[in-house]
Design a protein around this motif. Structure first.
Motif, PDB file in Angstrom:
ATOM      1  N   GLU A   1       0.896  -1.128  -0.141  1.00 13.16           N
ATOM      2  CA  GLU A   1       0.022   0.294   0.325  1.00 13.16           C
ATOM      3  C   GLU A   1       0.920   1.331   0.117  1.00 13.16           C
ATOM      4  O   GLU A   1       1.639   1.605   0.523  1.00 13.16           O
ATOM      5  CB  GLU A   1      -0.973  -0.511   1.387  1.00 13.16           C
ATOM      6  N   LEU A   2       0.778   2.057  -0.926  1.00 11.33           N
ATOM      7  CA  LEU A   2       1.283   3.689  -0.692  1.00 11.33           C
ATOM      8  C   LEU A   2      -0.228   4.252  -0.080  1.00 11.33           C
ATOM      9  O   LEU A   2      -1.248   4.449  -0.166  1.00 11.33           O
ATOM     10  CB  LEU A   2       1.124   4.182  -2.258  1.00 11.33           C
ATOM     11  N   ALA A   3       0.786   5.711   0.802  1.00 13.61           N
ATOM     12  CA  ALA A   3      -0.179   6.104   1.989  1.00 13.61           C
ATOM     13  C   ALA A   3      -0.395   7.417   0.453  1.00 13.61           C
ATOM     14  O   ALA A   3      -0.250   7.430  -0.021  1.00 13.61           O
ATOM     15  CB  ALA A   3       0.615   6.662   2.919  1.00 13.61           C
ATOM     16  N   PRO A   4      -1.446   7.904   0.944  1.00 18.71           N
ATOM     17  CA  PRO A   4      -2.016   9.111   0.598  1.00 18.71           C
ATOM     18  C   PRO A   4      -0.891  10.268   0.441  1.00 18.71           C
ATOM     19  O   PRO A   4      -0.675  10.600   1.344  1.00 18.71           O
ATOM     20  CB  PRO A   4      -3.704   9.386   1.276  1.00 18.71           C
ATOM     21  N   ASP A   5      -1.422  10.692  -0.723  1.00 17.64           N
ATOM     22  CA  ASP A   5      -0.193  11.337  -1.045  1.00 17.64           C
ATOM     23  C   ASP A   5      -0.661  12.361  -2.576  1.00 17.64           C
ATOM     24  O   ASP A   5      -1.656  12.536  -3.149  1.00 17.64           O
ATOM     25  CB  ASP A   5       1.605  10.987  -2.039  1.00 17.64           C
ATOM     26  N   THR A   6      -0.205  14.283  -2.001  1.00 15.55           N
ATOM     27  CA  THR A   6      -0.622  15.006  -3.160  1.00 15.55           C
ATOM     28  C   THR A   6       0.266  15.673  -4.235  1.00 15.55           C
ATOM     29  O   THR A   6      -0.193  16.824  -4.623  1.00 15.55           O
ATOM     30  CB  THR A   6      -1.341  16.552  -1.963  1.00 15.55           C
ATOM     31  N   GLU A   7       1.244  15.205  -3.698  1.00 17.18           N
ATOM     32  CA  GLU A   7       2.384  15.898  -4.282  1.00 17.18           C
ATOM     33  C   GLU A   7       3.028  14.626  -5.549  1.00 17.18           C
ATOM     34  O   GLU A   7       3.450  15.202  -6.083  1.00 17.18           O
ATOM     35  CB  GLU A   7       3.636  16.139  -3.380  1.00 17.18           C
ATOM     36  N   LEU A   8       3.411  14.154  -4.995  1.00 22.48           N
ATOM     37  CA  LEU A   8       4.582  12.662  -6.188  1.00 22.48           C
ATOM     38  C   LEU A   8       4.066  12.837  -7.338  1.00 22.48           C
ATOM     39  O   LEU A   8       4.635  12.841  -8.302  1.00 22.48           O
ATOM     40  CB  LEU A   8       4.371  11.436  -5.072  1.00 22.48           C
ATOM     41  N   LEU A   9       2.638  13.123  -7.680  1.00 23.54           N
ATOM     42  CA  LEU A   9       1.914  12.961  -9.049  1.00 23.54           C
ATOM     43  C   LEU A   9       1.976  14.135  -9.851  1.00 23.54           C
ATOM     44  O   LEU A   9       1.792  13.445 -10.985  1.00 23.54           O
ATOM     45  CB  LEU A   9       0.619  12.649  -8.703  1.00 23.54           C
ATOM     46  N   LYS A  10       2.499  15.110  -9.368  1.00 19.73           N
ATOM     47  CA  LYS A  10       2.188  16.655  -9.967  1.00 19.73           C
ATOM     48  C   LYS A  10       3.582  16.527 -10.409  1.00 19.73           C
ATOM     49  O   LYS A  10       4.008  17.323 -11.769  1.00 19.73           O
ATOM     50  CB  LYS A  10       2.358  17.473  -9.188  1.00 19.73           C
ATOM     51  N   SER A  11       5.020  15.667 -10.251  1.00 17.43           N
ATOM     52  CA  SER A  11       6.132  15.951 -10.615  1.00 17.43           C
ATOM     53  C   SER A  11       6.514  14.655 -11.738  1.00 17.43           C
ATOM     54  O   SER A  11       7.462  14.906 -12.401  1.00 17.43           O
ATOM     55  CB  SER A  11       7.083  16.159 -10.022  1.00 17.43           C
ATOM     56  N   ASN A  12       5.416  13.372 -10.996  1.00 17.67           N
ATOM     57  CA  ASN A  12       6.069  12.281 -11.731  1.00 17.67           C
ATOM     58  C   ASN A  12       4.845  10.989 -11.371  1.00 17.67           C
ATOM     59  O   ASN A  12       4.078  11.427 -11.497  1.00 17.67           O
ATOM     60  CB  ASN A  12       6.681  11.152 -10.525  1.00 17.67           C
ATOM     61  N   ASP A  13       4.732  10.031 -13.274  1.00 18.57           N
ATOM     62  CA  ASP A  13       4.679   9.213 -13.490  1.00 18.57           C
ATOM     63  C   ASP A  13       4.827   8.308 -12.779  1.00 18.57           C
ATOM     64  O   ASP A  13       5.949   8.213 -12.342  1.00 18.57           O
ATOM     65  CB  ASP A  13       4.507   9.095 -14.845  1.00 18.57           C
ATOM     66  N   VAL A  14       3.927   7.721 -12.399  1.00 21.86           N
ATOM     67  CA  VAL A  14       3.866   6.054 -11.736  1.00 21.86           C
ATOM     68  C   VAL A  14       2.856   5.437 -11.629  1.00 21.86           C
ATOM     69  O   VAL A  14       1.969   5.107 -12.047  1.00 21.86           O
ATOM     70  CB  VAL A  14       3.461   6.553  -9.886  1.00 21.86           C
ATOM     71  N   TYR A  15       4.261   3.954 -11.960  1.00 26.16           N
ATOM     72  CA  TYR A  15       3.193   3.482 -12.671  1.00 26.16           C
ATOM     73  C   TYR A  15       3.611   2.112 -11.155  1.00 26.16           C
ATOM     74  O   TYR A  15       4.238   1.845 -11.006  1.00 26.16           O
ATOM     75  CB  TYR A  15       3.532   2.669 -13.285  1.00 26.16           C
ATOM     76  N   TRP A  16       2.084   0.645 -10.793  1.00 28.55           N
ATOM     77  CA  TRP A  16       2.569   0.086 -10.577  1.00 28.55           C
ATOM     78  C   TRP A  16       3.378  -1.611 -11.245  1.00 28.55           C
ATOM     79  O   TRP A  16       2.353  -2.504 -12.307  1.00 28.55           O
ATOM     80  CB  TRP A  16       1.842  -0.569  -9.791  1.00 28.55           C
ATOM     81  N   GLY A  17       3.785  -2.338 -10.592  1.00 23.68           N
ATOM     82  CA  GLY A  17       3.729  -4.230 -11.181  1.00 23.68           C
ATOM     83  C   GLY A  17       3.591  -5.433 -10.386  1.00 23.68           C
ATOM     84  O   GLY A  17       4.269  -5.079  -9.477  1.00 23.68           O
ATOM     85  N   SER A  18       3.147  -5.838 -10.448  1.00 23.76           N
ATOM     86  CA  SER A  18       2.472  -7.012  -9.309  1.00 23.76           C
ATOM     87  C   SER A  18       2.866  -8.046 -10.738  1.00 23.76           C
ATOM     88  O   SER A  18       2.994  -8.841 -10.918  1.00 23.76           O
ATOM     89  CB  SER A  18       1.642  -7.136  -9.246  1.00 23.76           C
ATOM     90  N   GLY A  19       4.080  -9.470  -9.598  1.00 22.62           N
ATOM     91  CA  GLY A  19       4.289 -11.089  -9.485  1.00 22.62           C
ATOM     92  C   GLY A  19       2.773 -11.463  -9.712  1.00 22.62           C
ATOM     93  O   GLY A  19       3.191 -12.656  -9.813  1.00 22.62           O
ATOM     94  N   GLN A  20       2.185 -11.436  -9.233  1.00 17.80           N
ATOM     95  CA  GLN A  20       0.617 -11.818  -8.841  1.00 17.80           C
ATOM     96  C   GLN A  20      -0.272 -11.295  -9.894  1.00 17.80           C
ATOM     97  O   GLN A  20      -0.202 -10.159 -10.494  1.00 17.80           O
ATOM     98  CB  GLN A  20       0.440 -11.825  -7.913  1.00 17.80           C
ATOM     99  N   GLU A  21      -1.277 -12.664 -10.322  1.00 21.37           N
ATOM    100  CA  GLU A  21      -2.574 -11.758 -11.265  1.00 21.37           C
ATOM    101  C   GLU A  21      -3.393 -11.013  -9.858  1.00 21.37           C
ATOM    102  O   GLU A  21      -3.140 -11.105  -8.697  1.00 21.37           O
ATOM    103  CB  GLU A  21      -3.362 -13.371 -10.899  1.00 21.37           C
ATOM    104  N   VAL A  22      -4.263  -9.665 -10.770  1.00 21.40           N
ATOM    105  CA  VAL A  22      -4.591  -9.784  -9.218  1.00 21.40           C
ATOM    106  C   VAL A  22      -6.308  -9.233 -10.151  1.00 21.40           C
ATOM    107  O   VAL A  22      -6.444  -8.922 -11.193  1.00 21.40           O
ATOM    108  CB  VAL A  22      -4.393  -8.079  -9.941  1.00 21.40           C
ATOM    109  N   GLU A  23      -7.280 -10.099  -9.231  1.00 24.48           N
ATOM    110  CA  GLU A  23      -7.909 -10.129  -9.376  1.00 24.48           C
ATOM    111  C   GLU A  23      -8.998  -8.926  -9.252  1.00 24.48           C
ATOM    112  O   GLU A  23      -9.020  -8.716  -8.289  1.00 24.48           O
ATOM    113  CB  GLU A  23      -8.761 -11.780  -8.766  1.00 24.48           C
ATOM    114  N   GLY A  24     -10.394  -8.573  -9.784  1.00 24.01           N
ATOM    115  CA  GLY A  24     -11.199  -7.441  -9.993  1.00 24.01           C
ATOM    116  C   GLY A  24     -10.905  -5.920  -9.686  1.00 24.01           C
ATOM    117  O   GLY A  24     -10.858  -4.841  -9.637  1.00 24.01           O
ATOM    118  N   GLY A  25      -9.318  -5.660 -10.570  1.00 25.68           N
ATOM    119  CA  GLY A  25      -8.566  -4.427 -11.580  1.00 25.68           C
ATOM    120  C   GLY A  25      -8.136  -4.519  -9.888  1.00 25.68           C
ATOM    121  O   GLY A  25      -7.476  -4.583  -9.016  1.00 25.68           O
ATOM    122  N   VAL A  26      -7.985  -2.391  -9.904  1.00 25.50           N
ATOM    123  CA  VAL A  26      -6.853  -2.194  -8.518  1.00 25.50           C
ATOM    124  C   VAL A  26      -7.834  -1.097  -7.889  1.00 25.50           C
ATOM    125  O   VAL A  26      -9.549  -1.024  -8.386  1.00 25.50           O
ATOM    126  CB  VAL A  26      -6.359  -1.012  -9.404  1.00 25.50           C
TER     127      VAL A  26
END
Length: 105
Positions: A80-105
């Motif tokens: 889990e990532l904590a709530p953040d209001t600044e990170l996405l203003k200056s960065n694109d952030v992607y997630w990647g998992s080694g497991q199947e993700v059921e039901g989306g994010v």
């Protein structure tokens, strides 16, 4: 083999599901609680090699600050990532998992 099947070879450090994090207002976690890694891509030129995120890893009970590299997948097993209001203003952030993700994010 079905879409949900992940062989031992594939799960050995391979990303088998991924996406872009568009909003961190309420934090971020995968719907099934699977651990994930992040890729942080600066939107603008930077001289720094990393940034600090507030994350909870697989064996953590609380959020804490953790450095992650720019332009590379972090080896952290984040749940889990904590709530953040600044990170996405200056960065694109992607997630990647080694497991199947059921039901989306």
């Amino acid at each position: 083999m079905g879409k949900g099947y992940v062989s031992e070879f594939m799960s050995g450090g391979r990303i088998v599901a991924h996406g872009k994090i568009a909003d961190l207002t309420n934090g971020f976690r995968l719907s099934n609680g699977a651990p994930f890694s992040v890729y942080v891509r600066p939107k603008f030129g930077v001289s720094a090699v990393d940034t600090v995120i507030n994350a909870k890893c697989y064996q953590d009970d609380v959020f804490s600050e953790a450095p992650v590299p720019f332009n590379d997948w972090s080896p952290m097993a984040i749940v889990e990532l904590a709530p953040d209001t600044e990170l996405l203003k200056s960065n694109d952030v992607y997630w990647g998992s080694g497991q199947e993700v059921e039901g989306g994010v």
